[in-house]
Motif scaffolding. Structure first.
Motif, PDB file in Angstrom:
ATOM      1  N   VAL A  29       0.836  -1.202   0.000  1.00 28.02           N
ATOM      2  CA  VAL A  29       0.000   0.000   0.000  1.00 28.02           C
ATOM      3  C   VAL A  29       0.873   1.255   0.000  1.00 28.02           C
ATOM      4  O   VAL A  29       0.594   2.212  -0.732  1.00 28.02           O
ATOM      5  N   SER A  61       2.321   1.557  -3.527  1.00 32.61           N
ATOM      6  CA  SER A  61       1.318   2.037  -4.484  1.00 32.61           C
ATOM      7  C   SER A  61       1.023   3.522  -4.287  1.00 32.61           C
ATOM      8  O   SER A  61       0.856   4.262  -5.257  1.00 32.61           O
ATOM      9  N   SER A  62       0.956   3.936  -3.045  1.00 30.40           N
ATOM     10  CA  SER A  62       0.671   5.342  -2.743  1.00 30.40           C
ATOM     11  C   SER A  62       1.791   6.251  -3.244  1.00 30.40           C
ATOM     12  O   SER A  62       1.535   7.293  -3.851  1.00 30.40           O
ATOM     13  N   GLY A  69      -5.031  -5.076   0.089  1.00 35.73           N
ATOM     14  CA  GLY A  69      -4.275  -4.032  -0.608  1.00 35.73           C
ATOM     15  C   GLY A  69      -5.187  -3.127  -1.418  1.00 35.73           C
ATOM     16  O   GLY A  69      -5.031  -1.902  -1.419  1.00 35.73           O
ATOM     17  N   THR A 113      -5.630   0.732  -0.414  1.00 33.36           N
ATOM     18  CA  THR A 113      -5.202   1.678  -1.440  1.00 33.36           C
ATOM     19  C   THR A 113      -6.362   2.570  -1.876  1.00 33.36           C
ATOM     20  O   THR A 113      -6.182   3.776  -2.095  1.00 33.36           O
ATOM     21  N   SER A 143      -6.507   6.558  -1.585  1.00 32.47           N
ATOM     22  CA  SER A 143      -6.779   7.397  -2.760  1.00 32.47           C
ATOM     23  C   SER A 143      -7.871   8.420  -2.474  1.00 32.47           C
ATOM     24  O   SER A 143      -7.821   9.533  -2.972  1.00 32.47           O
TER      25      SER A 143
END
Length: 109
Positions: A14, A17-18, A66, A70, A74
């Protein structure tokens, strides 16, 4: 310990991805570096979790949580909106992970 490794893998995924979103296509070096290090740590911990958790179960939990975390980041951090189909899709993914883990006999726990 195996679920601690899985939790750490999820957290690093996470984070990766962020920061991938913040890296602006790998044009910003600090978020890009954090992305790479986070994904590396993620896969190290996931590989350790796989020593004690079947692949299908671990991957379903890793992917499902995840996605949810995520999506939350977002919305909270990047101020993106989730429409109803996205929310329904996320709920279906979580439901699938729950069904697989608690009711499936095809994957040994």
């Amino acid at each position: 310990m195996k679920y601690l490794f899985l939790a750490l893998a999820i957290i690093f995924e996470v984070v990766g991805s962020s920061f991938l979103a913040a890296s602006n296509g790998f044009t910003k070096w600090i978020p890009s570096t954090i992305t790479i290090v986070s994904y590396l740590a993620c896969f190290v911990f996931l590989s350790q979790a796989l020593k004690g958790i079947p692949l299908g179960v671990a991957y379903a939990i890793w992917g499902g949580l995840g996605i949810v975390l995520t999506a939350i980041i977002s919305v909270v951090v990047f101020k993106q909106r989730l429409d109803l189909p996205a929310i329904i899709g996320i709920i279906l993914i979580v439901t699938g992970v729950i069904v697989m883990n608690f009711f499936s006999k095809s994957v040994a726990h």
